[in-house]
Scaffold this motif. Structure first.
Motif, short mmCIF file in Angstrom:
data_model
loop_
_atom_site.label_atom_id
_atom_site.label_comp_id
_atom_site.label_asym_id
_atom_site.label_seq_id
_atom_site.Cartn_x
_atom_site.Cartn_y
_atom_site.Cartn_z
N MET A 152 0.86 -1.18 0.00
CA MET A 152 0.00 0.00 0.00
C MET A 152 0.90 1.23 0.00
O MET A 152 1.74 1.40 0.87
N ALA A 153 0.71 2.11 -0.97
CA ALA A 153 1.64 3.23 -1.14
C ALA A 153 1.03 4.53 -0.66
O ALA A 153 -0.18 4.72 -0.65
N PHE A 154 1.91 5.47 -0.25
CA PHE A 154 1.53 6.83 0.12
C PHE A 154 2.58 7.73 -0.49
O PHE A 154 3.72 7.78 -0.04
N ALA A 155 2.20 8.43 -1.57
CA ALA A 155 3.13 9.28 -2.31
C ALA A 155 4.36 8.47 -2.74
O ALA A 155 5.49 8.92 -2.67
N GLY A 156 4.09 7.24 -3.19
CA GLY A 156 5.17 6.39 -3.68
C GLY A 156 5.94 5.67 -2.60
O GLY A 156 6.89 4.95 -2.89
N LYS A 157 5.54 5.85 -1.34
CA LYS A 157 6.25 5.20 -0.24
C LYS A 157 5.25 4.44 0.62
O LYS A 157 4.04 4.64 0.54
N LYS A 158 5.79 3.62 1.49
CA LYS A 158 4.95 2.96 2.48
C LYS A 158 4.32 4.00 3.40
O LYS A 158 4.96 4.99 3.76
N ARG A 159 3.10 3.76 3.79
CA ARG A 159 2.50 4.57 4.84
C ARG A 159 3.13 4.18 6.17
O ARG A 159 3.19 3.01 6.52
N ARG A 160 3.57 5.17 6.92
CA ARG A 160 4.27 4.92 8.18
C ARG A 160 3.44 5.49 9.33
O ARG A 160 3.07 6.67 9.31
N VAL A 161 3.20 4.64 10.33
CA VAL A 161 2.32 5.01 11.44
C VAL A 161 3.06 4.86 12.77
O VAL A 161 3.76 3.86 12.99
N LEU A 162 2.88 5.85 13.64
CA LEU A 162 3.43 5.80 14.99
C LEU A 162 2.29 5.77 16.00
O LEU A 162 1.52 6.73 16.12
N PHE A 163 2.15 4.64 16.70
CA PHE A 163 1.19 4.53 17.79
C PHE A 163 1.80 5.16 19.05
O PHE A 163 2.98 4.94 19.34
N ILE A 164 0.98 5.88 19.80
CA ILE A 164 1.40 6.37 21.11
C ILE A 164 0.38 5.88 22.14
O ILE A 164 -0.81 6.17 22.03
N VAL A 165 0.89 5.11 23.12
CA VAL A 165 0.05 4.50 24.15
C VAL A 165 0.66 4.87 25.50
O VAL A 165 1.86 4.71 25.69
N GLU A 166 -0.16 5.33 26.43
CA GLU A 166 0.40 5.75 27.72
C GLU A 166 0.17 4.77 28.86
O GLU A 166 0.96 4.69 29.79
N ASN A 167 -0.92 4.00 28.80
CA ASN A 167 -1.31 3.27 30.01
C ASN A 167 -0.94 1.80 30.05
O ASN A 167 -0.99 1.19 31.12
N LEU A 168 -0.55 1.20 28.92
CA LEU A 168 -0.19 -0.22 28.92
C LEU A 168 0.95 -0.47 27.93
O LEU A 168 1.03 0.19 26.90
N PRO A 169 1.81 -1.45 28.25
CA PRO A 169 2.88 -1.79 27.31
C PRO A 169 2.36 -2.60 26.13
O PRO A 169 1.34 -3.28 26.23
N SER A 170 3.08 -2.54 25.03
CA SER A 170 2.81 -3.40 23.88
C SER A 170 3.85 -4.52 23.90
O SER A 170 5.01 -4.30 24.27
N PRO A 171 3.43 -5.75 23.51
CA PRO A 171 2.13 -6.13 22.94
C PRO A 171 1.07 -6.54 23.96
O PRO A 171 0.08 -7.16 23.57
N PHE A 172 1.25 -6.21 25.24
CA PHE A 172 0.27 -6.61 26.26
C PHE A 172 -1.09 -6.01 25.98
O PHE A 172 -2.12 -6.67 26.17
N ASP A 173 -1.13 -4.75 25.55
CA ASP A 173 -2.40 -4.10 25.21
C ASP A 173 -2.93 -4.73 23.93
O ASP A 173 -2.46 -4.44 22.82
#
Length: 400
Positions: A1-22
């Protein structure tokens, strides 16, 4: 899946639980990664998740320490201030290494819009708000008041929705909040429920030792907090054991939280400690062992404005494991569970106890209710039904 010719890059921000526990966050993150996105997560450390950086399933996880697990206004102020510092620091670290095009903010608290807004307005990044908890109602449930801080929570909630281009709600009640109180256009609010993944929630053989020599086990999984109603469950246990003379019932309570020690002390004060196992936070295998062994699973969430509108993950986890449920009569809990649950009068622990007795005395009803719940998950509520909705929300986000 492209975004302006590049991969779409997403940053999740979670404050109350660690990943991947949440689990909700991890299901969303892995769904995006499988769809071709490049995914990073900023979250706190936690028991079993102490490493500050690791890569799991091609998802880069950046963890930070918090000074304490907050309890009280001063504690929350310290926790949230520290979290915001680390979220900014790590967001810049990701920006200058992997990069990101969008921030996916998961509340509580409703303060991550400060980070999301900064990167949206100064760096042109997109901002999506994932509405996990109705934070003003959460504050009221914890502290039983609507004061200045409650009004500040309302303001932060509205600013969060104003900052976001797209929001995700976990149910229709939360969508209404986003539109009515947050001012979000209805077509920019996507309902993505927290459906369970059946490859994680496996039906396995019961572990009879968990019943501690008793005939029946009542199971619970969730946070040990003030608003979760564990005190109601313990009083229901006292009613069953002391008033009804049912010494053949054990209670297995899985989960950690700020109230765990207080609840253990409360069980001792009620004289039921020998009939209750508090496991604390445990790995999935131990959680599954407890729930699969349980004859009945319970959700004692207090009937209040927050819980009435919230979809609890534990309900669908019980259903996925084909367990009959007892809970108080709550709007979203009833929508999720349907005929897989009995519904006690709101905040009436004795009626809650009577509903447990009704199920323990009727194995055929337990089987029927459990099968209804599992079939509902398989046919309607499993995470695979929610994945396309999440991807639709992201298509709208990147088109905006």
């Amino acid at each position: 899946m492209a975004f302006a010719g590049k991969k779409r890059r997403v940053l999740f921000i979670v404050e109350n639980l660690p990943s991947p526990f949440d689990r909700r966050v991890w299901q969303e993150a892995t769904t995006l990664e499988e769809a071709g996105y490049e995914v990073s997560i900023i979250c706190p450390t936690g028991k079993g998740f102490e490493r500050k950086f690791e890569v799991i399933d091609n998802i880069h996880i950046y963890r930070h320490s918090l000074p304490l697990e907050a309890d009280g206004a001063a504690g929350y102020a310290l926790e949230y201030s520290a979290a915001l510092f680390w979220e900014f620091y790590l967001a810049f670290k990701v920006l200058f290494t992997r990069g990101f095009d969008a921030i996916h903010a998961c509340n509580p608290p409703d303060l991550i819009f400060i980070v999301g807004g900064f990167f949206r307005f100064f760096f042109g990044k997109k901002f999506l708000f994932d509405h996990h908890d109705i934070n003003p109602e959460l504050y009221e449930a914890k502290f039983n008041r609507r004061d200045l801080f409650y009004k500040i929570m309302l303001l932060c909630e509205r600013l969060t929705f104003k900052t976001a281009s797209v929001s995700i709600a976990t149910n229709e009640s939360y969508k209404e909040v986003a539109i009515r109180r947050g001012g979000m256009p209805a077509d920019r609010v996507h309902v993505v429920r927290s459906g369970p993944m059946l490859d994680r929630l496996r039906i396995v053989e019961p572990v009879h030792e968990l019943k501690k020599g008793r005939k029946y086990l009542v199971g619970y999984v969730g946070v040990m907090g003030k608003q979760e109603g564990i005190d109601y469950l313990l009083r229901a246990a006292k009613f069953l054991i002391k008033d009804k003379g049912r010494e053949d019932i054990h209670f297995g309570l899985v989960g950690g939280g700020t109230e765990l020690e207080n609840l253990e002390e409360y069980a001792r004060n009620l004289g039921v400690a020998d009939y209750v196992t508090f496991t604390g936070r445990v790995p999935d295998d131990e959680l599954l062992a407890m729930l699969n062994t349980a004859d009945v699973c319970v959700n004692p969430d207090v009937a209040n404005e927050m819980n009435d509108k919230s979809t609890m993950n534990k309900i669908m986890e019980y259903m996925a494991l084909a367990k009959p449920i007892v809970q108080f009569d709550l709007i979203e809990g009833k929508f999720s569970a349907g005929e897989s649950s009995l519904y006690a009068k709101r905040n009436d622990e004795e009626d809650f106890a009577e509903k447990i007795l009704q199920l323990l005395g009727d194995p055929e009803l337990r089987t029927t209710m459990g099968e209804f719940g599992r079939n509902r998950v398989i046919s309607q509520l499993e995470w695979s039904f929610e994945q396309p909705k999440l991807l639709d929300a992201y298509d709208q986000l990147f088109a905006s």
